[in-house]
Design a protein around this motif. Structure first.
Motif, PDB file in Angstrom:
ATOM      1  N   ALA A  63       0.818  -1.212   0.000  1.00 32.72           N
ATOM      2  CA  ALA A  63       0.000   0.000   0.000  1.00 32.72           C
ATOM      3  C   ALA A  63       0.856   1.267   0.000  1.00 32.72           C
ATOM      4  N   ARG A  64       2.068   1.177   0.491  1.00 30.91           N
ATOM      5  CA  ARG A  64       2.925   2.351   0.638  1.00 30.91           C
ATOM      6  C   ARG A  64       3.522   2.819  -0.690  1.00 30.91           C
ATOM      7  N   TYR A  65       3.685   1.934  -1.651  1.00 30.91           N
ATOM      8  CA  TYR A  65       4.389   2.270  -2.891  1.00 30.91           C
ATOM      9  C   TYR A  65       3.445   2.256  -4.088  1.00 30.91           C
ATOM     10  N   GLU A  66       3.669   3.219  -4.989  1.00 35.37           N
ATOM     11  CA  GLU A  66       2.844   3.317  -6.200  1.00 35.37           C
ATOM     12  C   GLU A  66       3.323   2.362  -7.281  1.00 35.37           C
ATOM     13  N   SER A  67       4.612   2.167  -7.355  1.00 29.91           N
ATOM     14  CA  SER A  67       5.203   1.362  -8.414  1.00 29.91           C
ATOM     15  C   SER A  67       5.352  -0.092  -7.962  1.00 29.91           C
ATOM     16  N   LEU A  98       7.577  -2.128  -8.988  1.00 30.48           N
ATOM     17  CA  LEU A  98       9.007  -2.354  -8.805  1.00 30.48           C
ATOM     18  C   LEU A  98       9.456  -1.903  -7.416  1.00 30.48           C
ATOM     19  N   GLU A  99       9.009  -0.737  -6.990  1.00 28.43           N
ATOM     20  CA  GLU A  99       9.365  -0.236  -5.662  1.00 28.43           C
ATOM     21  C   GLU A  99       8.784  -1.133  -4.563  1.00 28.43           C
ATOM     22  N   THR A 100       7.593  -1.660  -4.810  1.00 30.32           N
ATOM     23  CA  THR A 100       6.977  -2.581  -3.849  1.00 30.32           C
ATOM     24  C   THR A 100       7.815  -3.848  -3.721  1.00 30.32           C
ATOM     25  N   VAL A 101       8.238  -4.399  -4.846  1.00 32.57           N
ATOM     26  CA  VAL A 101       9.056  -5.617  -4.830  1.00 32.57           C
ATOM     27  C   VAL A 101      10.379  -5.347  -4.112  1.00 32.57           C
ATOM     28  N   LYS A 102      10.990  -4.196  -4.382  1.00 32.89           N
ATOM     29  CA  LYS A 102      12.235  -3.850  -3.700  1.00 32.89           C
ATOM     30  C   LYS A 102      12.025  -3.789  -2.182  1.00 32.89           C
ATOM     31  N   ALA A 103      10.938  -3.166  -1.762  1.00 33.11           N
ATOM     32  CA  ALA A 103      10.652  -3.052  -0.332  1.00 33.11           C
ATOM     33  C   ALA A 103      10.402  -4.418   0.298  1.00 33.11           C
ATOM     34  N   LEU A 104       9.691  -5.290  -0.413  1.00 33.53           N
ATOM     35  CA  LEU A 104       9.456  -6.642   0.097  1.00 33.53           C
ATOM     36  C   LEU A 104      10.761  -7.431   0.193  1.00 33.53           C
ATOM     37  N   MET A 105      11.657  -7.233  -0.748  1.00 31.19           N
ATOM     38  CA  MET A 105      12.948  -7.925  -0.709  1.00 31.19           C
ATOM     39  C   MET A 105      13.779  -7.445   0.483  1.00 31.19           C
ATOM     40  N   VAL A 106      13.764  -6.159   0.752  1.00 27.09           N
ATOM     41  CA  VAL A 106      14.486  -5.617   1.912  1.00 27.09           C
ATOM     42  C   VAL A 106      13.894  -6.185   3.193  1.00 27.09           C
ATOM     43  N   TYR A 107      12.561  -6.225   3.261  1.00 26.42           N
ATOM     44  CA  TYR A 107      11.895  -6.772   4.444  1.00 26.42           C
ATOM     45  C   TYR A 107      12.292  -8.235   4.643  1.00 26.42           C
ATOM     46  N   ASN A 108      12.350  -8.995   3.560  1.00 25.12           N
ATOM     47  CA  ASN A 108      12.755 -10.403   3.630  1.00 25.12           C
ATOM     48  C   ASN A 108      14.192 -10.530   4.146  1.00 25.12           C
ATOM     49  N   CYS A 109      15.078  -9.660   3.667  1.00 26.27           N
ATOM     50  CA  CYS A 109      16.470  -9.688   4.140  1.00 26.27           C
ATOM     51  C   CYS A 109      16.549  -9.380   5.629  1.00 26.27           C
ATOM     52  N   GLU A 110      15.725  -8.441   6.095  1.00 22.68           N
ATOM     53  CA  GLU A 110      15.705  -8.113   7.517  1.00 22.68           C
ATOM     54  C   GLU A 110      15.259  -9.319   8.346  1.00 22.68           C
ATOM     55  N   LEU A 111      14.244 -10.047   7.870  1.00 23.37           N
ATOM     56  CA  LEU A 111      13.791 -11.245   8.574  1.00 23.37           C
ATOM     57  C   LEU A 111      14.878 -12.308   8.609  1.00 23.37           C
ATOM     58  N   GLU A 112      15.558 -12.504   7.478  1.00 27.40           N
ATOM     59  CA  GLU A 112      16.637 -13.488   7.432  1.00 27.40           C
ATOM     60  C   GLU A 112      17.762 -13.117   8.396  1.00 27.40           C
ATOM     61  N   THR A 113      18.073 -11.824   8.485  1.00 26.33           N
ATOM     62  CA  THR A 113      19.114 -11.364   9.401  1.00 26.33           C
ATOM     63  C   THR A 113      18.717 -11.646  10.847  1.00 26.33           C
ATOM     64  N   LYS A 114      17.453 -11.425  11.173  1.00 26.45           N
ATOM     65  CA  LYS A 114      16.975 -11.708  12.532  1.00 26.45           C
ATOM     66  C   LYS A 114      17.066 -13.201  12.847  1.00 26.45           C
ATOM     67  N   LEU A 115      16.711 -14.039  11.874  1.00 24.40           N
ATOM     68  CA  LEU A 115      16.813 -15.485  12.073  1.00 24.40           C
ATOM     69  C   LEU A 115      18.264 -15.913  12.302  1.00 24.40           C
ATOM     70  N   LEU A 116      19.174 -15.330  11.536  1.00 26.14           N
ATOM     71  CA  LEU A 116      20.588 -15.661  11.722  1.00 26.14           C
ATOM     72  C   LEU A 116      21.079 -15.221  13.099  1.00 26.14           C
ATOM     73  N   ALA A 117      20.620 -14.061  13.563  1.00 23.41           N
ATOM     74  CA  ALA A 117      21.017 -13.576  14.886  1.00 23.41           C
ATOM     75  C   ALA A 117      20.494 -14.507  15.981  1.00 23.41           C
TER      76      ALA A 117
END
Length: 69
Positions: free
Chosen positions: A23-27, A29-48
């Motif tokens: 809902a935050r992004y109009e494009s 592509l920008e939505t996919v980028k944001a979802l990918m960043v969110y996924n990386c953050e989750l993976e980092t938390k799991l590794l921690a």
């Protein structure tokens, strides 16, 4: 890539976060980028968590699924 089964509450929480990002992004592509960043953050938390509590989660870097203790 491993498979991790989530309970219904966790699935709803992840779905809700994804909807907020979409809902935050109009494009798309920008939505996919944001979802990918969110996924990386989750993976980092799991590794921690795996690093701090090795008996709780074991993570491998091959096709073996994660093992929950």
């Amino acid at each position: 890539m491993g498979i991790l089964q989530l309970d219904a509450e966790s699935k709803m929480e992840l779905h809700s976060e994804a909807e907020k990002l979409i809902a935050r992004y109009e494009s798309p592509l920008e939505t996919v980028k944001a979802l990918m960043v969110y996924n990386c953050e989750l993976e980092t938390k799991l590794l921690a968590i795996a690093h701090r509590h090795p008996g709780l989660v074991a993570i491998s870097y091959d096709d073996t699924p994660p093992v929950l203790g």
